[in-house]
Design a protein around this motif. Structure first.
Motif, PDB file in Angstrom:
ATOM      1  N   ARG A 197      35.659  50.746  53.655  1.00 32.61           N
ATOM      2  CA  ARG A 197      36.111  49.952  52.406  1.00 32.61           C
ATOM      3  C   ARG A 197      37.311  50.194  51.779  1.00 32.61           C
ATOM      4  O   ARG A 197      37.946  49.145  51.571  1.00 32.61           O
ATOM      5  CB  ARG A 197      35.004  50.566  51.318  1.00 32.61           C
ATOM      6  CG  ARG A 197      33.377  50.067  51.462  1.00 32.61           C
ATOM      7  CD  ARG A 197      32.658  50.443  50.483  1.00 32.61           C
ATOM      8  NE  ARG A 197      32.441  51.599  50.030  1.00 32.61           N
ATOM      9  CZ  ARG A 197      31.474  52.617  50.554  1.00 32.61           C
ATOM     10  NH1 ARG A 197      30.664  52.163  51.292  1.00 32.61           N
ATOM     11  NH2 ARG A 197      31.617  54.127  49.988  1.00 32.61           N
TER      12      ARG A 197
ATOM     13  N   GLU B 237      28.134  49.811  53.894  1.00 28.99           N
ATOM     14  CA  GLU B 237      27.328  51.273  53.396  1.00 28.99           C
ATOM     15  C   GLU B 237      27.375  52.267  54.660  1.00 28.99           C
ATOM     16  O   GLU B 237      27.424  51.957  55.831  1.00 28.99           O
ATOM     17  CB  GLU B 237      26.010  50.790  53.285  1.00 28.99           C
ATOM     18  CG  GLU B 237      25.798  49.781  52.017  1.00 28.99           C
ATOM     19  CD  GLU B 237      24.234  49.241  52.136  1.00 28.99           C
ATOM     20  OE1 GLU B 237      23.793  49.472  51.028  1.00 28.99           O
ATOM     21  OE2 GLU B 237      23.936  48.532  52.888  1.00 28.99           O
TER      22      GLU B 237
ATOM     23  N   THR C 217      29.726  41.356  53.459  1.00 26.92           N
ATOM     24  CA  THR C 217      29.436  41.293  51.908  1.00 26.92           C
ATOM     25  C   THR C 217      29.395  42.837  51.433  1.00 26.92           C
ATOM     26  O   THR C 217      29.324  43.211  50.237  1.00 26.92           O
ATOM     27  CB  THR C 217      28.286  40.572  51.566  1.00 26.92           C
ATOM     28  OG1 THR C 217      27.171  40.687  52.300  1.00 26.92           O
ATOM     29  CG2 THR C 217      28.727  39.096  51.939  1.00 26.92           C
ATOM     30  N   ARG C 218      29.088  43.788  52.439  1.00 25.46           N
ATOM     31  CA  ARG C 218      28.660  45.082  52.095  1.00 25.46           C
ATOM     32  C   ARG C 218      29.040  46.132  53.103  1.00 25.46           C
ATOM     33  O   ARG C 218      28.888  45.680  54.283  1.00 25.46           O
ATOM     34  CB  ARG C 218      27.163  45.308  51.508  1.00 25.46           C
ATOM     35  CG  ARG C 218      26.668  46.596  51.043  1.00 25.46           C
ATOM     36  CD  ARG C 218      25.261  46.698  50.466  1.00 25.46           C
ATOM     37  NE  ARG C 218      24.856  45.310  49.722  1.00 25.46           N
ATOM     38  CZ  ARG C 218      23.811  44.946  49.416  1.00 25.46           C
ATOM     39  NH1 ARG C 218      22.796  45.561  50.032  1.00 25.46           N
ATOM     40  NH2 ARG C 218      23.603  44.057  48.587  1.00 25.46           N
TER      41      ARG C 218
END
Length: 348
Positions: free
Chosen positions: A256, A247, A244-245
């Motif tokens: 990404r 970083e 979901t993320r």
């Protein structure tokens, strides 16, 4: 890149001598971005062995596990053996899966290995000792009845997932063990489709985690498919088996964008696999093909896992390596900072 072919070809010869017979139709699958000395050496060795060898050389694919050009895909299903040495990974590609389903085995050496990497490091490991180590990692670290795993690290990783029913225990090597021989691993995983392959360098115990069970923060700290050696850790937030993320620094930014451009919905499923490195000679190369085999490391996959015992099919498969993980199996610490806390050379 060094244009001279120097050093020993002994280790590059081993898997070819073990699997190639005179008259065998062999297709060498590579691209223009790969170290050309590797395919030149392989073609020379195949000629020496009397194989009917063909070289398929094409522009590099845009992403790992994308298929080669269509004529190559068709040719892969009509030969006796495929040898993958492309700059991008092709083991999990649809083309290779279709070839294995057609009964064509594969020797996979792709992912950007240079000729020098076939002369030291992981390729020098004793294959029988490693096969025994694989068996004891399966039985002593996990065990057939293992259910839940949790992985932590000094970089803040804290990640849990289920392995219930997914620990496939290989047979220990017998007295007539043949090193470097292609194996049908579908028999171990109780799968109907053919998985006729030998990975080289090798040295991992594959665990396809139960889909949809991954939760927490997974921090990749060493290297990853398509990126290579990481400049900074990549932090993946995973909820019910889906990323979901993403970083981190520049490498996280790259990942990404990479997934957005080349992935699909299933590319964000994690972990597709959660495997343990078992090669005591593997070195840090910044190349995923070797780094993921480092003894005591772990690597976690995104995307496809049908060929390691799972059910996910995706455009891509990407492995990210943790160099010094700590692994808990059903609450018991089995690996601490990359060191096994149980024997991996004998029974408990």
């Amino acid at each position: 890149m060094n244009a001279l072919m120097t050093g020993t070809l002994e280790y590059l010869r081993h898997p070819l001598v073990a699997n190639v017979t005179k008259g065998m139709k062999v297709l060498v699958v590579t691209d223009t971005a790969h170290d050309p000395r590797v395919w030149q050496a392989i073609m020379s060795i195949l000629s020496e062995l009397g194989a009917d060898a063909t070289l398929a050389l094409f522009d590099p694919r845009p992403a790992d596990y994308y298929d080669p050009p269509q004529p190559v895909c068709e040719a892969m299903k009509t030969v006796d053996l495929n040898i993958l040495i492309a700059s991008t990974g092709m083991l999990h590609s649809h083309a290779n899966s279709a070839a294995m389903d057609a009964g064509v085995p594969v020797i996979c050496m792709d992912g950007g290995m240079t000729l020098e990497m076939f002369q030291s490091g992981a390729v020098t490991e004793n294959q029988k000792e490693m096969a025994l180590r694989q068996y004891y990692v399966a039985t002593n670290v996990f065990g057939r009845a293992a259910k839940m795993c949790r992985v932590t690290s000094k970089y803040g990783c804290d990640f849990s997932y289920s392995v219930e029913g997914r620990i496939f225990i290989p047979n220990p090597p017998s007295d007539d063990f043949v090193p470097y021989k292609i194996q049908n691993v579908s028999k171990v995983q109780n799968r109907k489709s053919n998985l006729l392959r030998f990975l080289y360098p090798n040295g991992e115990f594959n665990v396809p985690a139960v889909e949809g069970t991954g939760n927490g923060k997974l921090v990749i700290d060493l290297c990853m498919h398509q990126i290579g050696r990481l400049h900074s850790p990549i932090e993946l937030t995973v909820e019910n088996g889906r990323i979901t993320r993403i970083e981190g620094g520049a490498d996280a930014h790259f990942l990404r964008n990479y997934l957005a451009e080349y992935g699909d919905e299933n590319a964000y499923l994690c972990p597709a696999e959660a495997s343990v490195g078992i090669n005591s000679k593997a070195q840090i190369r910044g190349v995923q093909r070797e780094d993921k085999n480092i003894l005591g490391s772990m690597h976690f996959g995104l995307g496809t896992n049908v060929d390691v015992g799972g059910t996910i099919l995706s455009n891509i498969h990407m492995d990210g390596v943790l160099l010094e993980p700590t692994l808990y199996v059903d609450g018991e610490k089995r690996i601490e900072d990359g060191r096994f806390l149980v024997p991996v050379d004998r029974a408990l």
